[in-house]
Design a protein around this motif. Sequence first.
Motif, mmCIF file in Angstrom:
data_model
loop_
_atom_site.group_PDB
_atom_site.id
_atom_site.type_symbol
_atom_site.label_atom_id
_atom_site.label_comp_id
_atom_site.label_asym_id
_atom_site.label_seq_id
_atom_site.Cartn_x
_atom_site.Cartn_y
_atom_site.Cartn_z
ATOM 1 N N GLY A 104 1.073 -6.194 6.376
ATOM 2 C CA GLY A 104 1.507 -5.184 5.409
ATOM 3 C C GLY A 104 1.511 -3.797 6.044
ATOM 4 N N LYS A 105 2.583 -3.039 5.823
ATOM 5 C CA LYS A 105 2.690 -1.725 6.474
ATOM 6 C C LYS A 105 2.414 -0.591 5.482
ATOM 7 C CE LYS A 105 4.331 -2.852 10.710
ATOM 8 N NZ LYS A 105 4.408 -4.283 10.594
ATOM 9 N N ARG A 106 2.755 -0.827 4.217
ATOM 10 C CA ARG A 106 2.690 0.269 3.248
ATOM 11 C C ARG A 106 1.261 0.620 2.848
ATOM 12 N NH1 ARG A 106 6.882 -1.527 -0.314
ATOM 13 N NH2 ARG A 106 5.539 -1.063 -2.075
ATOM 14 N N LYS A 107 0.406 -0.426 2.768
ATOM 15 C CA LYS A 107 -0.970 -0.161 2.328
ATOM 16 C C LYS A 107 -1.950 -0.482 3.454
ATOM 17 C CE LYS A 107 -1.994 -1.422 -2.059
ATOM 18 N NZ LYS A 107 -2.069 -2.427 -3.152
ATOM 19 N N ARG A 108 -3.018 0.292 3.501
ATOM 20 C CA ARG A 108 -4.044 0.056 4.520
ATOM 21 C C ARG A 108 -5.420 0.147 3.870
ATOM 22 N NH1 ARG A 108 -1.893 -0.753 9.404
ATOM 23 N NH2 ARG A 108 0.220 0.042 9.565
ATOM 24 N N GLY A 114 -3.778 -3.420 7.802
ATOM 25 C CA GLY A 114 -2.750 -3.602 6.794
ATOM 26 C C GLY A 114 -3.208 -4.553 5.697
ATOM 27 N N ARG A 116 -1.910 -6.286 1.611
ATOM 28 C CA ARG A 116 -0.832 -6.447 0.637
ATOM 29 C C ARG A 116 -1.435 -6.707 -0.735
ATOM 30 N NH1 ARG A 116 4.272 -7.308 2.901
ATOM 31 N NH2 ARG A 116 4.199 -7.674 5.154
ATOM 32 N N SER A 117 -0.644 -6.390 -1.756
ATOM 33 C CA SER A 117 -1.154 -6.602 -3.114
ATOM 34 C C SER A 117 -1.150 -8.096 -3.444
ATOM 35 C CB SER A 117 -0.276 -5.864 -4.123
ATOM 36 O OG SER A 117 0.993 -6.492 -4.167
ATOM 37 N N SER A 120 2.301 -9.308 -4.284
ATOM 38 C CA SER A 120 3.152 -9.532 -3.117
ATOM 39 C C SER A 120 2.803 -10.860 -2.437
ATOM 40 C CB SER A 120 2.999 -8.332 -2.173
ATOM 41 O OG SER A 120 2.940 -8.742 -0.836
#
Length: 524
Positions: A104-108, A114, A116-117, A120
């Motif tokens: 996952g790139k958007r959340k850390r 990284g 993910r929700s 997702s």
Amino acid sequence: MYFPQICGKTVVSHLAKNFGVDLATKKEVLLNQEEKKLADRLSLMIRMAATGELVMSDRHELVRNEDEDGGDEDWDFEEEEGVETKREISQKMLDEALAFYRSGKRKRNHRGEGIRSFESMKSRFRWFNNESVLKLMIKYERTGVFPAKRNIQLEKLANDLNKEVEDILNQGLQFSDFELRELALSINREKKYWEKFKCSESWLLKWKKRFRICGRRITEFVSTKTERDAKKTLELVETLRKDIETVFINNPGIEMWNCDQTGLVKESHSMRTLARKGSRKVKILVQSKSATTHSITLLPIIGCDGFQHEKLFVQLGEPKGRLPKSGCYTSSKMELAVGTSHIMSRETAGEFFKNVLFGGYIPPKLILLLDSWPIFKDHAYIRSFAPPTVDLHIFNIPPGATSLCQPADLSYNRQVKGIQKQLTTMVLFRNIDYRLSARDNLLKLACQIHWVLGAVRFQPFIAYGFFQGGFVKTRPPPFEGPKQYIFGPKSYDSCSCSAQGCTLCPKCEKSYCFNCFWVNLHRC
Ligand SMILES: [Zn+2]
Ligand SMILES: [Zn+2]
């Protein structure tokens, strides 16, 4: 609870019917030598059972039924079907999901990794249907250990239990389902097989079927005394019953109390030999070999209407006949006497009469039923402590007749001992770090058992002792025995502190763990 009360004629007529015998026929029955011998013996047994001279006692032990073809090989060792869906997640699936999660790139997270929700993850992997799967995956990443399946864990547990039971079988020890369950739970705790394992009744049942184990109840017949002595004692008991009945008739509203000494001693022998492996063995040595173990005498007072005196008399034995300077556990509901041994003396009996028997509530008219202990036969001594206004009728149970008719002996005191025994088992198998035989703990135990037995729901049980003893004609309503109630299946529910429960409170009807109920003395 069931107390045997036997009518010989009823048993015989039932047997006749059972064997298809026509009792109306006048035909003489001829017996051969062997039949005569058997008939004589059975007839004597029935007669003695009816008068209470023959005691039937049950022992429980386990046997493995080797002849039975095949145990239940289909059982998957699961505890309950459908409660928790079985995980069908392979290590490969978890690896893939984890790689995707960390890509996952958007959340850390705070470590900059990284993430993910859950949504997702769910849309990518259809089997990712539960938040708990996410937790499982994170744990897998952290520990590197692929989570074992529940049934594999439970299979190991089942096999371990079988091994321990094999030892028990070889030793021919007493063992009931209660001990079996405690043993299973104790293995699970030690080996950490499955946190949520409850050892439900159905699991135990399937386990027994799988390993071809069945409980066997052995009934022993023990004659209490020779026929001649018994007859004399019985006559004395009959006279006592008639005398007391007369007092009841002449004194409407009179109450009847019974006081009988009982002891709480070091743990019973059978449990000591039973647990002999690993950590349990160490525990036993500490529990029984220590020089500081105590025995105490309890003298509870119970009434024929189910009454239990609010105060419990306890005699404690101390080496110098007095308490250590540091003192000991005390309670407003306990009258504590100290002597050089736990055996009551004339002096401590005086303390009992003064501070307990005649020290609190006392009915205006009272029948006092006591056994033949010399101090109890000294009626003048007893009366010297009684308020002059009390109309007191003292009766003594003839020597040797206690097990026949003493109310406290028939019901109450047996339960006190039974509760202690069951708790000893529990402390052992659950590896509870608590010495029941330490002075303060023994005193606490006595007080807590007294509190338990004072529950309203146990009044018919207390009254039953008087009915069983033949002093009261009306049978109390049906009831559940204290031991069965407090240690029944419901007692395993979680305690409010979230620990596993072990005792069902007879008052608030909730389950409590050992610590909350027996150590911190639950009140409600
Ligand atoms: Zn309660
Ligand atoms: Zn608790």
